[in-house]
Design a protein around this motif. Structure first.
Motif, mmCIF file in Angstrom:
data_model
loop_
_atom_site.group_PDB
_atom_site.id
_atom_site.type_symbol
_atom_site.label_atom_id
_atom_site.label_comp_id
_atom_site.label_asym_id
_atom_site.label_seq_id
_atom_site.Cartn_x
_atom_site.Cartn_y
_atom_site.Cartn_z
ATOM 1 N N ASP E 187 46.992 41.639 43.463
ATOM 2 C CA ASP E 187 45.637 40.633 43.027
ATOM 3 C C ASP E 187 46.478 39.385 42.626
ATOM 4 O O ASP E 187 47.424 39.174 42.835
ATOM 5 C CB ASP E 187 45.119 41.300 41.751
ATOM 6 N N HIS E 212 41.609 43.820 51.458
ATOM 7 C CA HIS E 212 42.144 44.469 50.269
ATOM 8 C C HIS E 212 41.607 43.608 49.044
ATOM 9 O O HIS E 212 41.786 44.246 47.693
ATOM 10 C CB HIS E 212 43.376 44.603 50.237
ATOM 11 N N HIS E 215 36.960 44.583 47.740
ATOM 12 C CA HIS E 215 36.601 45.654 46.598
ATOM 13 C C HIS E 215 37.157 45.424 45.320
ATOM 14 O O HIS E 215 36.748 46.174 44.318
ATOM 15 C CB HIS E 215 36.989 47.041 47.422
ATOM 16 N N GLN E 216 38.068 44.479 45.073
ATOM 17 C CA GLN E 216 38.552 44.075 43.955
ATOM 18 C C GLN E 216 37.858 43.056 43.173
ATOM 19 O O GLN E 216 38.026 42.540 42.058
ATOM 20 C CB GLN E 216 40.101 43.965 44.009
ATOM 21 N N PHE E 217 36.833 42.541 44.020
ATOM 22 C CA PHE E 217 35.963 41.568 43.448
ATOM 23 C C PHE E 217 36.865 40.101 43.458
ATOM 24 O O PHE E 217 36.681 39.316 42.693
ATOM 25 C CB PHE E 217 35.304 41.660 42.340
ATOM 26 N N LEU E 218 37.829 39.808 44.487
ATOM 27 C CA LEU E 218 38.706 39.005 44.365
ATOM 28 C C LEU E 218 38.029 37.692 45.575
ATOM 29 O O LEU E 218 37.881 38.301 46.423
ATOM 30 C CB LEU E 218 40.026 39.278 44.674
ATOM 31 N N ASP E 219 38.166 36.372 44.948
ATOM 32 C CA ASP E 219 37.876 35.442 46.110
ATOM 33 C C ASP E 219 38.932 35.079 47.156
ATOM 34 O O ASP E 219 40.089 34.591 46.517
ATOM 35 C CB ASP E 219 37.346 34.264 45.310
#
Lengths: 333, 333, 333, 333, 333, 333
Positions: E187, E212, E215-219
């Motif tokens: 991340d 990847h 699903h981590q809610f990363l942009d």
């Protein structure tokens, strides 16, 4: 502006009014919106016995409670509906009679006229109620509706209710239709059409209840703003949506409170209704009548809920500003 | 998996089948789901004239089109419904007769048995249709429903449809109820109850159409997963919600396509349905029947829409994997 | 309904019209909306030289291109604006003159009258443009606005544009204000007020461009429905919001395309605009004019983008239905 | 950490300080943030009369109220703004003078220096205020901005405010710019640029007010975290968005409180601001100054609102942890 | 900018390279990212046999395919991981040896050095891979982590990978870590720490794969912008979230593709990844390397999916603008 | 239904029980859920000394506090986990011994049996705790998991805990696993599998804590409804998500409370948990045990937070209805 907070007694009709009044006074309510069933307010008796209404008023006053409106939903429902067994279970034997639909509708209309007379005797100027609907059962257009028939339904409503409203106006009382599914008006479009059909007369308006709007995805404040002058009374009632992809917004033919429904009624402040915006809208239109809690929550003890709801309304209701914004700001001495 | 894409002809019943078949072949459809009205497929004639069905089949084959199912919604609707004028306008004079409700329901049931026989003659194994509902009109519980009556409604459905399904099973044909408001089953709860009532028999299942789920806030993929083995046929149809706080999800008693409705049908791919998830769910349950476009969009030219819809289905439908994930990955030589 | 798709040439003014027309024809455009700058369409020249307009038309026709509207945003902007250095950089020396604001405004007004005359010569009936605004700079009311001054701004607009529109109407040409921030009308409220101020006259209406609505959180279809008859022309342009809690919707005084802005223009189909609903709304109001792509995307090569945008419009635009819904459905033979 | 809760008196300037102080003490406020207008705090008088400031302090102390900051927004606004009639209405005749813009700006700058001196006399170390902006009116880049001019605007701000901050630092007072539309800094980007321009000096920082961030879609907690050490003071003020597709986030040139605006100020706790996250962020940066309620709500009686706001802050503000997480957990004896 | 589109061969290792190359050429790929397993690219062989790499290159060229990068994830994973049975199943017997963890890690490190040498022989300048992680298994801090140990994990990573990167730099090859759960960096925070630990050296950077991050809610775009210069390679892979309140975002210890997982990998364009923003971000940082499709979708036939994915990338990838915004607009002749 | 509100003492183990009990009594708690560490409740001592438990009970009673459950998370964790240094820091030297994993697991299992015996002595019928997990470290399947090994993990859990639960059942005490990441059960799927593995026995059930569900996007009410009869105890604990595109939901290997985490624990009512729905679900299943506040909030002073949390629970918890909905409504007299 300090608006009285009342409790609609319809869901407490198992309790004698004396007992209910005592509890409500203890909880701090300002008054009651009497239901015209149970022993709370008997329209027929009020018309028959000229002292009855004053007696009810005196009972309330002994508990320090006021009364600004009465509610007669069940009889009003029968005025325009196709009649079936469900009506029998909520009407008095006198109104049901032999159950012939047109006869039931006629007797219900008479009883609504009496409701106006009884309200006048009690000294209230607003009667809350339902109208029924000749077309509700055609909600989903299959088999395909003849939409002319829908339009005729609004006319039928106007024809059946016009003479009733004549009596209301003669008595100086106003009828406030609770906009609600199963009624002639339940959303923006149908309210516009119903008001168009009956005409802009002083005796016919709206009881606004946000719990019937939330599950339709309708905005309460916008409705209040659009129909401002026609809003004669307001209910405080809440509802909540449970949309998890498995529960239909239509309700699944399930009883209120059963798991699996897509929405349900809940105690005020426990659901999705935006009461802040509703209060602001009521302030904007200058509504100064009661905020009447209609308490229904199948998952909560009503003795816990009623005072909780009252406290909620007290902290949510506020007075509008009487000065223009920033009238004080921005003045260099 | 390569599934045929068909067009349901019900919305094109103004065109003779010959003409419609020509157009559909030109657009590239694999086949038609024939409606049992217009001149498309005449059940009574098929039963009467043993050469009729073969003639229809031959007509389709001349255009290179297949047929895997027929649809007889209108007659099925009358089997369980309370009967009113709306049914008269969609039933043949023979079935309507004198309009006495029980008589209409009986003749409709007979006609559905004939539909099974006609389907067998045509060589199709699935009939799509509606069941009607004894309780749909009690959707909103006011006046308060007797919920025992709701439960009896499922029984009545089972009693009326049981003998029809007997004929279906005898003919080797399956009836696929299009789960839909106004029918005995329109969401998860009512589908479970309807299937429980009629029992798990090979002749009764579901035509899945996602357009009736979207406005109820129901998840299509979850439904397909739950009722997997009972899904006999699938429609491709879309709907869109217009929830701006002024339009009710209930529809406002407005005709489809009128401004102000909270939702409407639209051409596939132009609405809110998640077809990607629907296809994945159909793949998971191993559905290999047709994807049948039921084309309804009151704001689009159907000649533009039908080939657009076909292209949409072609690019959206895909075959499932036949190997386990990462079966190839992760092997160091 | 088959609407022509055109390209607005304003963002391509570095290319000679001959060259641009060749490219656009190659990409498959139906025509051009000529900008009144670069060498694309010279209003002064058209007024001076009676053969000029015909020459431009001939050039387009050689490439098989039509022309239904011209755009003169830059000069129109100067009619009502407070004038500053920014105007100097976009106006011709003739219009700028000595830069005295009232003088600039007057010459700009004259030039807009000439634009009507030139449009008539070219044979187009719509001029797209801006009006400028006496009050845009008072957008945020601090120091507190005198709101009477805002109202006077609408009057000033009407006074300055009334005589211009007289010429338009005399020439049989219509002026279509592109509703847009910095103009007298940029949202619902200001459009209503601007139209009220100038009156309902045939020569003044709207060029609808959804890219200016998206970042204001305004609904394009609702706007089209409300102002239906006044919509004379439509742009196809897109914008996207980047609201991550660090980027202001107001733009941060950053140039379009700079990282950190809360929104930006993008090529049609690459942003947040709901073109599906826009097309449906245009269909409902019966709009049959061009869909004119105004192509602006600071992050995309315009040579890649223009044909991509054209393809997007071709697959998004569709004709409305000419028959009532379900007219064919529901007829039992 | 127990932070004092104060009321900013700017919106109550119609009341004499004596009266306002009495009310605020009665409601339970800890102190006041005095506005430099009305009769609340007169900067010119404080500079002229060495006993004035002590008298104001004594007045407050009689009511048991403290004072940690004063606010002089109106004069500060004139330091960098293009000057127009709106400034005249909020400036004293002495500062306005003949209204020549450069003269107004110069006198406003002098008055801000006096504000530092007066604050020192009153014994407060923070002055809240506005800076004005040379470039705010270029918010939307049309006609296209020369972005070098925007950059020069930050320099002009630094040049005009540098000498003022010199006086602040000499007096041991800090100036806290309320980051706000119409100011040199109103979001993340402009705050970074403004701080870069004036340099990291102890006398210039930020008054954080979340109500100006909400309608820009900016995250308050992220801002506080980024600019931590520069946050000298905090306002508690709320705002709410009304984005229904018809109301622009830009405000429609409507007065605060008018229906149709896309956002509005409301009493704390009645809007969209996430005060929980704001308090956590203030705790993280170790802010221990006042939480100063700037009360503006055009739809609420301010007498109802002020104590409601105070109660809201008391229950929302909490002290940070002084021990590490789980320091106590996880120790087996 | 025209970027090549390649297919990562790791999920196709069951097919001989010759066969896979033929299919990919047929589908229209520009090249392959060869996996260092199956028979696709054998690192040990390349080091042993000086003609091997040239042979692989020739094979690709016969099919008109290029190669810009190779991927060796499985061996890299073993360099920093605690070693267990799962590694045994994906490592060659030579690297696994006796399975002693430190021995495995050492041999894996040697093999990664060889990978750099082999890449150089093949003429590619980027190796994609995993690093493994000494601390991944401490993801959730219970029993409570000693966070110093986490920090030491980054150091251990740097110590183990430093010597490997020395070889990469000597060979003129760059290692691109695929930021991914189970790796030292997965991340924003961990990528910053990993890069800090190993230092800013030319031989170590990132393979960006958005699947990847979703699903981590990363942009994705924000990540690309932050780590711009360190992004050496990009994967095109998609994932989708299924969050219905019953499926955990953590995955439930379920195999990819099993119903009940909260997220899953899907073919590009069939999931939640915002590729539009990703492409714009890659354009902004000037990335001109391959877009390499890593195709994984447990619910789709890969033969259907690979060309579908290629078509998706072709229509999604676009070149950035080479001129400033509105450079052409706004020039009055 | 009036449920006792207790405080779990685990996060207050730095305080002697005497002192903590005094504070909690002052705040108004009904009782404590004693942690089996610190000096709060010493399992070994209780087994050794037959008067110890009675002494603890007496201490509580002196403060007017009840005790319905004890919590022994730390020892339970070691029963199924792979053992590492983190366990050493939370286990007693007696249990850790020489640290050999199988030995630690065995001694931990013995200690859990003793916990049942000690609970019986104290007169409580529920022990809250963790189980540990043989497979938690295989959360993300890379290197690819052997999923048979996952299934074997559930069996191992059942084998290790079966004998412990035998003792619990013999003592008339129930073990309530706190469903939680790092445990054998942390979501719906794993809870189903864990319960399947150990079988439906009276001694093994669930401690429901919503804070562990929120960041997994799991619905608390749905879980309570599914596992109703197995829910032996309930924690009141909250958590909040901070998903801004830069913070991973996985936590970034950051300590709780560190900026940059995608979620964190917060004091009840300050986070995302929907306690209203949780209470309704607990009412539906008839749960009448304690609501036990497990207070963890790294950003709040615990002395401020504990009474704030208690007040939150008091106003959020309510009794269910004992009458059917509308039983009173709808009876015409």
């Amino acid at each position: 502006m300090t608006r009285p907070v009342t409790l609609f007694t319809g869901q407490w009709a198992d309790l004698p009014l004396e007992e209910l009044a005592g509890r409500c006074a203890g909880w701090g309510f300002d008054g009651l919106e009497l239901a015209c069933w149970g022993d709370h307010f008997d329209v027929a008796e009020a018309v028959r016995d000229s002292g009855y209404a004053a007696g009810r008023r005196a009972l309330l006053e002994r508990h320090g409670l006021g009364c600004w409106a009465i509610g007669n939903h069940l009889v009003g429902q029968a005025v325009c509906d196709p009649i079936d067994e469900r009506h029998k279970s909520v009407l008095s034997p006198e109104i049901w009679g032999d159950g012939d639909p047109e006869g039931v509708r006629g007797r219900a209309a008479e009883a609504m006229m009496d409701t106006a007379r009884a309200a006048a005797q009690l000294g209230v100027t607003v009667v809350i109620g339902f109208t029924g609907s000749p077309t509700w059962h055609m909600l989903y257009s299959f088999p395909p509706n003849d939409f002319d028939e829908i339009e005729r339904g609004y006319q039928e409503f106007a024809e059946r209710w016009g003479p009733i409203i004549d009596v209301f106006e003669a008595e100086g009382v106003r009828f406030a239709l609770e906009v609600h599914p199963t009624e002639i008006a339940y959303d923006f479009v149908t309210t516009r059409k119903a008001l168009d059909a009956i005409g802009d007369r002083p005796g016919f308006g709206i009881n606004f209840d946000p719990s019937h709007f939330e599950h339709q995805f309708l905005d309460s404040a916008t409705f209040i703003t659009e129909f401002g002058g026609k809003i004669f009374h307001a209910h405080i009632k809440d509802s909540v949506k449970h949309l998890d992809g498995r529960s239909s917004i239509l309700g699944g033919h399930l009883q209120f409170g059963e798991p699996g429904r897509g929405w349900d009624f809940v105690s005020p402040g426990h659901g999705d209704v935006d009461f802040e915006s509703m209060i602001r809208a009521l302030n904007r239109i200058g509504y100064s009548g009661p905020l009447s809690i209609e308490w229904e929550d199948s998952g909560m003890d009503r003795e816990w809920g009623a005072p909780d709801a009252l406290a909620f309304v007290r902290r949510t209701d506020f007075a509008p500003s009487e000065v223009a914004f920033d009238a004080a700001f921005g003045k260099e001495a």
